[in-house]
Design a protein around this motif. Structure first.
Motif, PDB file in Angstrom:
ATOM      1  N   LYS A 160       7.584  -6.955 -13.411  1.00  0.00           N
ATOM      2  CA  LYS A 160       6.890  -7.996 -12.665  1.00  0.00           C
ATOM      3  C   LYS A 160       6.014  -8.858 -13.560  1.00  0.00           C
ATOM      4  O   LYS A 160       6.010 -10.094 -13.448  1.00  0.00           O
ATOM      5  CB  LYS A 160       6.041  -7.378 -11.555  1.00  0.00           C
ATOM      6  CG  LYS A 160       5.369  -8.402 -10.657  1.00  0.00           C
ATOM      7  CD  LYS A 160       4.609  -7.733  -9.520  1.00  0.00           C
ATOM      8  CE  LYS A 160       3.970  -8.797  -8.624  1.00  0.00           C
ATOM      9  NZ  LYS A 160       3.208  -8.180  -7.510  1.00  0.00           N
ATOM     10  N   ASN A 184       9.721  -9.710  -4.921  1.00  0.00           N
ATOM     11  CA  ASN A 184       9.182  -8.543  -5.616  1.00  0.00           C
ATOM     12  C   ASN A 184       9.963  -7.289  -5.231  1.00  0.00           C
ATOM     13  O   ASN A 184      10.510  -7.201  -4.125  1.00  0.00           O
ATOM     14  CB  ASN A 184       7.709  -8.348  -5.269  1.00  0.00           C
ATOM     15  CG  ASN A 184       6.831  -9.474  -5.776  1.00  0.00           C
ATOM     16  OD1 ASN A 184       7.058 -10.006  -6.861  1.00  0.00           O
ATOM     17  ND2 ASN A 184       5.834  -9.859  -5.003  1.00  0.00           N
ATOM     18  N   SER A 207       8.683  -4.295 -10.094  1.00  0.00           N
ATOM     19  CA  SER A 207       9.642  -5.241 -10.666  1.00  0.00           C
ATOM     20  C   SER A 207       9.659  -6.531  -9.868  1.00  0.00           C
ATOM     21  O   SER A 207       9.038  -6.637  -8.805  1.00  0.00           O
ATOM     22  CB  SER A 207      11.041  -4.617 -10.684  1.00  0.00           C
ATOM     23  OG  SER A 207      11.075  -3.450 -11.467  1.00  0.00           O
ATOM     24  N   ILE A 208      10.377  -7.499 -10.398  1.00  0.00           N
ATOM     25  CA  ILE A 208      10.492  -8.794  -9.738  1.00  0.00           C
ATOM     26  C   ILE A 208      11.877  -9.356 -10.053  1.00  0.00           C
ATOM     27  O   ILE A 208      12.435  -9.074 -11.110  1.00  0.00           O
ATOM     28  CB  ILE A 208       9.376  -9.743 -10.240  1.00  0.00           C
ATOM     29  CG1 ILE A 208       9.122 -10.886  -9.278  1.00  0.00           C
ATOM     30  CG2 ILE A 208       9.673 -10.257 -11.643  1.00  0.00           C
ATOM     31  CD1 ILE A 208       7.826 -11.640  -9.566  1.00  0.00           C
TER      32      ILE A 208
END
Length: 291
Positions: free
Chosen positions: A154, A187, A201-202
């Motif tokens: 992220k 996201n 994470s993204i």
């Protein structure tokens, strides 16, 4: 065909093949079918597309990609997973698995005659440790892809999409946005992975520009100026450029004055276009000095 997002199925496959999650390759397998499909939706994959996937894992995303794309070529670095993929993807007749390191693989060679005949899109759940080299490698290449859609750490995704004046903005933001339109899709929480990573994470998408949006006299000089301006974020622009380039302070001051940019501003406040003005101004100075 069993869903490879099932923790039970993942555990069974690993036990059957006497495999363990490889930290060296940053292996974290998705356990949420909806997330996989959202990534593919964000990538706008359709039946005419040639997909290059980076990191097959046990075939979790590869399996679903095969449902939507015309052909999937997936590059997996872990040799131990190749026999597993031959089993898990046995029903996916439009998938080709290539063993290799994506950073060392001749992409044009493995895509072969299909390259140019179908729209190329790149999709991946990228290992955190090689995110930036992979992304910048593709952006700087002449590979004719339409889009890239990656699930990444992220913090890195936010930096790639960073805007002037924000904490996330930096040289990586400028480099990525120099070559492409970058957008955050959604996201992804850590709990949908096995094993669970320590960070969220993204999903980020890139649409490569036909030509860079900034006109430069010297691209290498442009990135040198950008890097110098962010090496010491708390320094003013004039101090950063003086400390981290070979130009005399008086020269830099004159160029900044000609560009209408205050020397006391910090680099994080400048747009890519303003950095381009500085780089082009320094280029013009060098050209005049040689005459």
């Amino acid at each position: 065909m069993e869903k490879l997002t099932s923790p039970r199925v993942i555990d069974t496959i690993l036990r059957k093949n006497n495999l363990h999650f490889n930290k060296r390759f940053g292996q974290n397998f998705l356990t949420d079918e909806n997330i996989v499909r959202k990534i593919i939706e964000a990538a706008e994959v359709d039946k005419e597309d040639l997909i290059l996937e980076i990191g097959s894992g046990i075939g979790t995303m590869t399996q679903v990609l095969s449902e939507f794309a015309k052909k999937v070529v997936s590059v997996e670095i872990d040799r131990k997973l190749i026999p597993v993929l031959k089993e898990t993807l046995a029903d996916c007749t439009n998938v080709e698995i290539v063993q290799g390191d994506i950073l060392k693989t001749n992409i044009r060679k493995i895509l072969g005659d299909d390259l140019g005949k179908m729209p190329l899109k790149i999709v991946a759940n990228l290992p955190y440790y090689v995110t930036t080299p992979i992304i910048m490698g593709f952006l700087e290449s002449d590979l004719p892809f339409e889009t890239m859609t990656f699930m990444i750490q992220k913090e890195v995704g936010e930096r790639l999409c960073g805007k002037p004046g924000t904490k996330a903005y930096g040289s990586l933001s400028i480099a990525a946005q120099f070559y492409s339109d970058v957008t955050i899709d959604f996201n992804v929480p850590a709990h949908v992975f096995m094993p669970k990573p320590k960070v969220d994470s993204i999903v980020v998408s890139f649409k490569k520009l036909s030509q860079p949006r900034i006109q430069l006299e010297d691209q290498k000089l442009f990135f040198k100026v950008v890097k110098a301006s962010f090496l010491n974020r708390r320094k003013t622009l004039i101090n950063g450029l003086t400390m981290n380039t070979d130009y005399e302070k008086e020269t830099i001051l004159q160029v900044l004055e000609d560009c209408g940019i205050a020397p006391g501003i910090r680099g994080e406040m400048l747009t890519g276009s303003e950095f381009a003005k500085i780089a082009n101004g320094l280029f013009a100075f060098e050209e005049s000095a040689e005459c």
